[in-house]
Write an enzyme that holds these catalytic residues in place. Sequence first.
Site, PDB file in Angstrom:
ATOM      1  CG  ASN A 230      -0.209  -0.111   2.499  1.00 44.77           C
ATOM      2  OD1 ASN A 230       0.523   0.799   2.870  1.00 44.77           O
ATOM      3  ND2 ASN A 230      -0.360  -1.234   3.193  1.00 44.77           N
ATOM      4  CG  ASP A 299      -6.837  -5.479   6.461  1.00 43.97           C
ATOM      5  OD1 ASP A 299      -6.239  -5.450   7.552  1.00 43.97           O
ATOM      6  OD2 ASP A 299      -7.545  -4.532   6.059  1.00 43.97           O
ATOM      7  CG  ASP A 326      -6.173  -6.793  14.044  1.00 43.34           C
ATOM      8  OD1 ASP A 326      -5.246  -6.158  14.604  1.00 43.34           O
ATOM      9  OD2 ASP A 326      -7.206  -6.246  13.650  1.00 43.34           O
ATOM     10  CB  ILE A 327      -0.165  -6.978  14.582  1.00 46.63           C
ATOM     11  CG1 ILE A 327       0.277  -7.836  13.390  1.00 46.63           C
ATOM     12  CG2 ILE A 327       0.969  -6.796  15.579  1.00 46.63           C
ATOM     13  CD1 ILE A 327       1.299  -7.168  12.476  1.00 46.63           C
ATOM     14  CG  PHE A 343      -2.209   5.466  13.842  1.00 51.12           C
ATOM     15  CD1 PHE A 343      -1.585   5.291  15.061  1.00 51.12           C
ATOM     16  CD2 PHE A 343      -2.065   6.684  13.179  1.00 51.12           C
ATOM     17  CE1 PHE A 343      -0.817   6.312  15.614  1.00 51.12           C
ATOM     18  CE2 PHE A 343      -1.301   7.701  13.727  1.00 51.12           C
ATOM     19  CZ  PHE A 343      -0.677   7.527  14.949  1.00 51.12           C
ATOM     20  CE  LYS A 357     -10.791   0.352  11.259  1.00 45.93           C
ATOM     21  NZ  LYS A 357     -10.062   0.899  10.116  1.00 45.93           N
ATOM     22  CE  LYS A 361      -8.234  -2.992  14.357  1.00 48.46           C
ATOM     23  NZ  LYS A 361      -7.164  -3.502  13.543  1.00 48.46           N
TER      24      LYS A 361
HETATM   25  N1  CTP Z   1      -3.550  -3.508  12.337  1.00 50.95           N
HETATM   26  C1  CTP Z   1      -2.760  -4.554  12.752  1.00 50.95           C
HETATM   27  N2  CTP Z   1      -2.770  -5.735  12.086  1.00 50.95           N
HETATM   28  C2  CTP Z   1      -3.555  -5.906  11.009  1.00 50.95           C
HETATM   29  C3  CTP Z   1      -4.366  -4.831  10.565  1.00 50.95           C
HETATM   30  C4  CTP Z   1      -4.337  -3.653  11.252  1.00 50.95           C
HETATM   31  O1  CTP Z   1      -2.025  -4.409  13.744  1.00 50.95           O
HETATM   32  N3  CTP Z   1      -3.545  -7.067  10.376  1.00 50.95           N
HETATM   33  C5  CTP Z   1      -3.540  -2.263  13.098  1.00 50.95           C
HETATM   34  C6  CTP Z   1      -2.973  -1.074  12.377  1.00 50.95           C
HETATM   35  O2  CTP Z   1      -1.583  -0.925  12.619  1.00 50.95           O
HETATM   36  C7  CTP Z   1      -3.770   0.061  12.965  1.00 50.95           C
HETATM   37  C8  CTP Z   1      -5.103  -0.539  13.265  1.00 50.95           C
HETATM   38  O3  CTP Z   1      -4.871  -1.937  13.340  1.00 50.95           O
HETATM   39  O4  CTP Z   1      -3.247   0.497  14.201  1.00 50.95           O
HETATM   40  C9  CTP Z   1      -6.180  -0.233  12.275  1.00 50.95           C
HETATM   41  O5  CTP Z   1      -5.907  -0.780  11.053  1.00 50.95           O
HETATM   42  P1  CTP Z   1      -6.958  -0.714   9.846  1.00 50.95           P
HETATM   43  O6  CTP Z   1      -6.367  -1.447   8.699  1.00 50.95           O
HETATM   44  O7  CTP Z   1      -7.407   0.674   9.625  1.00 50.95           O
HETATM   45  O8  CTP Z   1      -8.143  -1.475  10.464  1.00 50.95           O
HETATM   46  P2  CTP Z   1      -8.730  -2.825  10.107  1.00 50.95           P
HETATM   47  O9  CTP Z   1      -9.110  -3.427  11.408  1.00 50.95           O
HETATM   48  O10 CTP Z   1      -7.792  -3.615   9.270  1.00 50.95           O
HETATM   49  O11 CTP Z   1     -10.037  -2.416   9.340  1.00 50.95           O
HETATM   50  P3  CTP Z   1     -10.318  -1.989   7.815  1.00 50.95           P
HETATM   51  O12 CTP Z   1      -9.131  -2.328   6.998  1.00 50.95           O
HETATM   52  O13 CTP Z   1     -11.522  -2.751   7.475  1.00 50.95           O
HETATM   53  O14 CTP Z   1     -10.587  -0.522   7.868  1.00 50.95           O
END
Ligand code: CTP
Length: 418
Positions: A230, A299, A326-327, A343, A357, A361
């Site tokens: 990305n 994702d 999801d870390i 974030f 969110k 989370k």
């Molecule tokens: N994050 C993470 N691990 C993932 C995806 C996201 O740790 N596999 C963390 C990002 O570093 C950020 C937060 O989750 O702090 C939000 O990430 P975002 O991609 O916006 O949220 P998602 O839960 O993935 O939702 P979406 O993509 O549907 O908006």
Amino acid sequence: MRQTQAKRIVLGLTGGIAAYKAAELARLLLKQGVEVQVAMTEAACHFITPATMQALTGRPVLVNQWDAITNGMAHIDTSRAADAIVVAPATADFISKLAHGLADDLLSTLCLARVCPLLVAPAMNKQMWAHAATQRNVVQLERDGVTILGPCSGVQACGEEGMGRMLEAEELALDIVAFLQGSKSLNGGSPTLTLPQGERGSIHKMDGVRILITAGPTYEAIDAVRGITNRSSGKMGYAVARAALELGAQVTLVSGPTALPKPQGAQVVDVTSAAEMFEAVKQHVAGAGIFIGVAAVADYRIAQPSTQKIKKSADKLTLELLPNPDILAYVANLPKPPFCVGFAAESENLHGHAKTKRKAKNIPLLVANLAQQAIGSDENELILFDDTGEHVLPRADKLTLARQLMQHIVMLRTNIKT
Ligand code: CTP
């Protein structure tokens, strides 16, 4: 960095080994259109020659207060023409002089006679920085409205490792240009000062706190040469790391692929994929008091990446994607989780998505921004969502926002403890 409009600074050099960085700093500032008039103490001339600085800036360097007097008022005139005086490097001795209002050479006289803001970049051995006298002096300078840039932690010229190292020229140039562009965070008199007056304790606010930060994009391989990623540049995550280092934290930065210089003093763990980022986080999370997930983690990953380059054919190609772990959610749901900050980059319905969110989370603080405003840019605008509601951090450069975010985290953690 963007171009500034014909701003002028006096760049003061004092006698420390970090004086060599001032040559690069002058060059970077000039590149940004900042006019640089150099003034050096006698001691600084032992580390770098006035000829070097003169050749770089195209202006005679001021050293001796008696030589410098062309009309008898050089100490007044030079600072009157400046938008700021920046002392980099500033030794413990020079900081002490400033704190006590001494004016026994040209540079200290310029500083005392100025009407413009003063920015000071300390550079010294860790014991000298930690000494109560230095800390007292730095607090005094902040009370006087002086802006302190850094220092940071790292390997020192003497071979020791610790706080006191001057920020790198590139970092200082960023800070100075941001200041000249009117950034409130570096304005010594502003109530929104991110390193508040009288709080060089800000340096100590996170002393001993371990902070784990993820930053940048991840890259999910499709085959030997192609992948899914990305547009995240990593700038925000790196700025957060720098702001945390400024507060004295021990920072581990797990970074996806970026083209950014590594923040001095941070332990940087380079990763490529989300799976590698997850492994690195699992390895380093123990003992962390704070986790900040700034990374734009993919994702999904390719179910079966090819080890060889996929050859094109006339057939349709379907890629099967599997969800990545999801870390942030993993860290937030550990038995004894660190203080977790997430974030969210949204392209629409920022408030709605951010609130959902944060709940999903299970984290105390979520930082939301509009993806189209944030990605790749040097500036951003943030909204912090916590238990007390929303807090807007207006548009500013990312380091300024990172510092404000860190102050908010300090405040929330203090409230939790009390
Ligand atoms: N994050 C993470 N691990 C993932 C995806 C996201 O740790 N596999 C963390 C990002 O570093 C950020 C937060 O989750 O702090 C939000 O990430 P975002 O991609 O916006 O949220 P998602 O839960 O993935 O939702 P979406 O993509 O549907 O908006």
